[in-house]
Write an enzyme that holds these catalytic residues in place. Structure first.
Site, PDB file in Angstrom:
ATOM      1  N   ASN A 168      -4.049   0.834 -36.445  1.00 27.67           N
ATOM      2  CA  ASN A 168      -3.072   1.545 -37.277  1.00 27.67           C
ATOM      3  C   ASN A 168      -1.990   2.219 -36.442  1.00 27.67           C
ATOM      4  OD1 ASN A 168      -4.423   3.653 -36.104  1.00 27.67           O
ATOM      5  ND2 ASN A 168      -5.088   4.636 -37.996  1.00 27.67           N
ATOM      6  N   HIS A 226      -2.525   4.292 -33.815  1.00 25.84           N
ATOM      7  CA  HIS A 226      -2.819   5.597 -33.192  1.00 25.84           C
ATOM      8  C   HIS A 226      -2.882   5.480 -31.674  1.00 25.84           C
ATOM      9  CE1 HIS A 226      -7.483   4.986 -33.768  1.00 25.84           C
ATOM     10  NE2 HIS A 226      -7.161   4.644 -32.561  1.00 25.84           N
ATOM     11  N   GLU A 244      -3.577  10.015 -35.532  1.00 26.00           N
ATOM     12  CA  GLU A 244      -3.460   9.054 -36.628  1.00 26.00           C
ATOM     13  C   GLU A 244      -2.043   9.088 -37.204  1.00 26.00           C
ATOM     14  OE1 GLU A 244      -5.803   7.091 -36.692  1.00 26.00           O
ATOM     15  OE2 GLU A 244      -7.798   7.923 -37.055  1.00 26.00           O
TER      16      GLU A 244
HETATM   17  C1  F6R Z   1      -9.938   6.121 -27.135  1.00 21.76           C
HETATM   18  C2  F6R Z   1      -8.702   6.303 -27.890  1.00 21.76           C
HETATM   19  C3  F6R Z   1      -8.278   5.370 -28.954  1.00 21.76           C
HETATM   20  C4  F6R Z   1      -8.559   3.901 -28.631  1.00 21.76           C
HETATM   21  C5  F6R Z   1      -8.178   3.023 -29.813  1.00 21.76           C
HETATM   22  C6  F6R Z   1      -8.482   1.557 -29.548  1.00 21.76           C
HETATM   23  O1  F6R Z   1     -10.134   7.160 -26.207  1.00 21.76           O
HETATM   24  O2  F6R Z   1      -8.040   7.262 -27.668  1.00 21.76           O
HETATM   25  O3  F6R Z   1      -6.905   5.527 -29.194  1.00 21.76           O
HETATM   26  O4  F6R Z   1      -7.834   3.531 -27.498  1.00 21.76           O
HETATM   27  O5  F6R Z   1      -8.866   3.436 -30.953  1.00 21.76           O
HETATM   28  O6  F6R Z   1      -9.855   1.388 -29.469  1.00 21.76           O
HETATM   29  P1  F6R Z   1     -10.490   0.018 -28.940  1.00 21.76           P
HETATM   30  O7  F6R Z   1     -10.112  -0.090 -27.514  1.00 21.76           O
HETATM   31  O8  F6R Z   1     -11.985   0.195 -29.100  1.00 21.76           O
HETATM   32  O9  F6R Z   1      -9.915  -1.052 -29.776  1.00 21.76           O
END
Ligand code: F6R
Length: 249
Positions: free
Chosen positions: A144, A146, A151
């Protein structure tokens, strides 16, 4: 490898997850060698796992030293203590800190359990100001858009704060928990302005589930509805993206 600049962002398009991980690890290791007292900003999740693996391999082979390194993690789930296997403190210990010669006292992860979480957020900011600035921040990206757990809709002015996780984030992260009901609904996260204070940022993205977010990051409007788009206002950002996650450039 293909590279192109979009606004201030240098985009490196690589073939796949392995190439993304190798390149990210190479850059991080060379920054640590250039500045043994570097302050790193670190991310968790599936995306940087391969990078951490490479860094650990390099440490074993080449003895790259982390003795003088300080690190600050982006986020932690509310309600999980560091000994909980699904906490981000535990993730960092398992994937990196236990395998290199970093002084654990110099590794900071926000506290997800505290009598006063808001005060904890302010304390985290104060520690970052005292020991920082963060010289190199590693980011992943949510489907999304973030960054950290900021968010969509989070203010670009935000500092470290407690956030309600979006349902899509809870669903995406359920893979690490026994059931979706066990996924915490809140997290403590560095804010967007906290992240933007970093001197240099590397964002990693791999896989088709990130294509939409990366497209909006690179080509969409700069808007609080798309948190990662703020990076187009930062002077020193590298995006390493694999083919599946990369739009036409
Ligand atoms: C983790 C973080 C999140 C992740 C994101 C992607 O510390 O801050 O922003 O980088 O949710 O997560 P993955 O890599 O599991 O797809």
């Amino acid at each position: 490898m293909f590279n192109k600049s979009i606004d201030n962002i240098k985009v490196f398009k690589v073939c796949d997850y392995a190439e993304m991980s190798n390149l990210a690890a190479e850059i991080l290791i060379s920054e640590v060698k250039n500045n043994p007292n570097i302050v790193l900003g670190l991310a968790t999740g599936g995306t940087p796992e391969g990078m951490y693996k490479k860094i650990v391999e390099d440490h074993k082979l080449n003895n790259t030293s982390f003795e003088g390194v300080t690190s600050f993690n982006l986020d932690e789930y509310v309600g999980l203590t560091g000994d909980n296997e699904t906490s981000y403190r535990h993730y960092m210990d398992e994937h990196l800190f236990n395998h290199v010669n970093i002084n654990k006292e110099n590794t900071f992860v926000p506290f997800g359990v505290s009598e006063d979480l808001s005060q904890g957020c302010l304390d985290y900011e104060a520690t970052m100001k005292e020991l920082g600035p963060i010289n190199l921040q590693i980011l992943g990206i949510g489907g999304n858009g973030h960054i950290g757990f900021n968010e969509p809709g989070t203010s670009f002015e935000s500092i470290t704060h407690v956030i309600d996780l979006d349902q899509s984030t809870i669903e995406a992260n359920a893979r690490y928990f026994n059931s979706i009901d066990d996924v915490p609904k809140k997290a403590v996260t560095m804010g967007i302005s906290t992240i933007m204070r970093s001197e240099k940022i590397i964002l990693l993205a791999s896989g088709a589930s990130k294509l939409d977010a990366v497209t909006k990051l690179l080509k969409g409007e700069i808007s609080e509805d798309m948190p990662a788009s703020v990076l187009r206002k930062h002077p020193n950002v590298i995006v390493i993206v694999d083919e599946e996650a990369c739009p036409e450039l």
